[in-house]
Design a protein around this motif. Structure first.
Motif: not given
Length: 411
Positions: A41-65
């Protein structure tokens, strides 16, 4: 230097460049389509504050890629050209690059944190206190920063431990390669030093500079879009007035100016560093011979050798004198350049303290990445001099003509 550790080095590094371009191109062109296909789910474009940044959908997707791309690349080379050190040279390099990306994401996470924290500080210090701020809010934000910092520290320690082993494996590969040809190389000037010391320095510096380059590129990918977006808060620059994307334009101009400046003033340093290693080696070699032979290392010979060493050092000191003056003045100016161009925006109160912190931090990150050559030039000079020594070493091994500087110093 390279074929002892990497499979078919020229073809390998060309394939790294080509595969990187393909992967980066696919990411920027099709990342949303690929992500949706894989269920992210890459719909959320707002910056995530805190550790959530490192398990956000965007971060997990890039890591997998990223890891999928590394595995595909590694499997190709494992099959096409198997190599004794392939796990360390290919997979190990991939892990180091990911840890570099992670450190860049730590900087992004802290930059996201800056805006709410410093806006809260500004509101708390405001005499009118239009927006109430409690101590608990500030403590919570400090706790978020602490969590990010602790995670970054753990990853840093693991990475440095791994990198230490990586560098020693590379040194081991070079050592095994050169010592297997020792009978042919033993008569080269400073052969023992080139195998024992230069291989270690070369592997360590190459890894360090390689990581720095990757870090700079990834920082640009992460912070340039952010700086472009923050340019909406700045419309006017001192001296030049209104221009499109002022922050973006200013950092490009300033960084290119500094890079060209350092190249011009530091052009003589690599050759002098190389000559310095040669005269040091000649002096040390005569002293070593003097330990075993009475007719060696006599005072007149040592005096002449040390005189050569002295002349080269003094010449090196002179060229570093003006280089450090120019480099120091530029870096001092760089520290206040962001505030200088923001003065027209600050005096009219167009931005909050939190936005100011975001802009200056993003400006600093992008500036440091563009100015990679400026910060790394002394290390690059050392690497070039070591590379010249090992290259001359390998020229003897391959029955090739020595470089002009080798002939000059031998004479």
């Amino acid at each position: 230097m390279f074929k002892s550790f990497f499979p078919k080095p020229k073809l390998f590094f060309l394939s790294v460049l080509a595969w990187s371009i393909i992967c980066v191109g696919c990411w920027f062109l099709f990342n949303e389509n690929i992500g949706k296909f894989l269920g992210f789910d890459l719909s959320n474009k707002e910056p995530v504050i805190g550790l959530g940044h490192f398990y956000s959908q965007t971060f997990l997707f890039f890591t997998s890629y990223y890891f999928s791309s590394i595995i595909i690349f590694a499997l190709f080379w494992f099959r096409y050209s198997p190599h004794k050190w392939q796990n360390w040279s290919i997979l190990g390099s991939g892990f180091i690059m990911f840890s570099t990306y992670f450190s860049v994401q730590v900087s992004v996470a802290i930059n996201n944190w800056r805006r709410p924290f410093f806006d809260a500080v500004q509101n708390a210090l405001s005499p009118e206190k239009k927006i109430p701020v409690s101590a608990e809010q500030l403590y919570d934000l400090i706790l978020i920063f602490t969590e990010i910092a602790l995670l970054a520290t753990v990853v840093y320690v693991i990475t440095r431990f791994f990198v230490s082993h990586y560098v020693f494996r590379w040194r081991t590969a070079m050592n095994d390669y050169y010592t297997s040809h020792w009978q042919k190389l033993r008569n080269v000037e400073g052969a023992s030093q080139r195998i024992q010391e230069d291989t270690m320095i070369f592997a360590k510096i190459t890894e360090s500079l390689g990581v720095s380059i990757v870090d700079s590129v990834m920082t640009l990918f992460a912070f340039l879009p952010l700086l472009w977006g923050l340019s909406v808060h700045v419309t006017t620059l001192p001296l030049v007035g209104e221009i499109p994307a002022p922050l973006f334009t200013a950092i490009i101009f300033w960084s290119l100016f500094g890079t060209v400046l350092m190249i011009v003033v530091g052009i003589k340093l690599p050759g002098l560093e190389f000559k310095n290693q040669r005269v040091e080696a000649a002096y040390r070699k005569e002293l070593v011979y003097g330990e075993d032979h009475e007719n060696r290392a006599d005072p007149l010979t040592l005096k002449e050798l040390f005189s050569n060493l002295r002349k080269n050092y003094f010449k090196l000191y002179f060229h570093y004198l003006y280089f450090n003056v120019v480099r120091g003045l530029y870096l001092q100016a760089n520290g206040v350049f962001a505030y200088f161009i923001l003065i027209p925006t600050i005096v009219i109160g167009k931005i909050t303290f939190g936005i100011l912190q975001q802009i200056t931090n993003a400006f600093s990150q992008v500036s440091s990445s563009f100015q990679y050559l400026i910060y790394s030039w002394p290390t690059i000079v050392e690497l070039l001099s070591v590379h010249k020594r090992l290259k001359a070493f390998e020229s003897t091994l391959n029955d090739e003509e020595l470089s002009e500087i080798e002939h000059e110093i031998n004479t």
